[in-house]
Scaffold this active site. Structure first.
Site, PDB file in Angstrom:
ATOM      1  N   HIS A 260       3.832  -2.011   3.139  1.00 49.21           N
ATOM      2  CA  HIS A 260       3.773  -0.672   2.536  1.00 49.21           C
ATOM      3  C   HIS A 260       5.076  -0.401   1.794  1.00 49.21           C
ATOM      4  CE1 HIS A 260       0.828  -0.502   5.824  1.00 49.21           C
ATOM      5  NE2 HIS A 260       0.212   0.437   5.124  1.00 49.21           N
TER       6      HIS A 260
ATOM      7  N   ASP B 155       0.820  -1.213   0.000  1.00 49.26           N
ATOM      8  CA  ASP B 155       0.000   0.000   0.000  1.00 49.26           C
ATOM      9  C   ASP B 155       0.858   1.270   0.000  1.00 49.26           C
ATOM     10  OD1 ASP B 155      -1.995  -1.854   0.379  1.00 49.26           O
ATOM     11  OD2 ASP B 155      -2.791  -0.968   2.215  1.00 49.26           O
TER      12      ASP B 155
END
Length: 228
Positions: free
Chosen positions: A181, A32
């Protein structure tokens, strides 16, 4: 694995229980909040192990670093979306229309950065879904991704901590969608060792692709062109 996103299916047992689609020792890698200057290091680690992942970029970040997002797609990874500005769609300050705008602007920004439509794959910021947006994504035939194993890399103080969190949870659960991430430096540094640990542990990384790309909405495409 090719996914038919009709009706907006949900994946990831933390929130969506209807699809137990992974076998034992199977994982899906997801990233992400990119694209970011740390993303190429993540791409290199994945390429070194011939491994594919699903990326959920932020629309605004895609306008900052379109060339990096193009690298993600060129490497054969699946590109979904993670809203326009990483807004909390569960916030009471955000109305239903603003939630829709965040979703659609994100997809349109990513399409503009890529020069091609993204996959109809979406992850909520903070995994904070709402019933109106769930219903809306269903009408748009957009699949929702939650998580089975959260790396908590945004809280981690070192690459070792990221590795230990992922592998401890994974060895306990045996399979699942892993959330990381690509804008976290510790994750970029940890990923080569995570991938080696997965291989040594007999895990198989499953590649997820959509049956068809998303048809972005013309009014949001036009809005992005006008704004940028």
């Amino acid at each position: 694995m090719i996914i038919d996103t009709k009706g907006g299916p949900g994946f990831g047992f933390l929130q969506y229980k209807q699809f137990d689609f992974l076998g034992d020792k199977e994982v899906v890698l997801t990233f992400d909040d990119g694209p970011w200057p740390t993303t190429p290091a993540v791409l290199k680690a994945l390429a070194d192990e011939c491994t594919k992942a699903v990326f959920f970029p932020i629309g605004l970040h895609s306008t900052y670093h379109p060339d990096i997002l193009k690298q993600v797609a060129a490497a054969g990874h699946t590109v979904g979306a993670h809203t326009w500005s990483h807004a909390d769609l569960h916030s009471k300050k955000l109305g239903e229309q603003q939630g829709k705008d965040e979703i659609e602007k994100g997809f349109s920004a990513i399409k503009m950065a890529l020069g091609a439509a993204p996959a109809p794959f979406f992850r909520y910021p903070g995994l904070a879904h709402t019933q109106p947006t769930l219903d809306y994504l269903g009408t748009r035939n957009i699949a929702m991704f939650s998580v089975d194993i959260d790396s908590l890399d945004f809280k981690s103080s070192s690459p070792d901590q990221v590795i230990n969190t992922v592998m401890t949870k994974l060895d306990k659960q045996g399979k699942g969608i892993i959330l990381m991430h690509d804008l976290q430096k510790n994750t970029a540094q940890a990923l080569p060792r995570i991938l080696r640990r997965l291989k040594a542990g007999g895990y198989k990384v499953v590649e997820m692709k959509a049956k068809a790309p998303l048809e972005t909405l013309p009014e949001y495409d036009a809005l992005m062109v006008k704004d940028l």
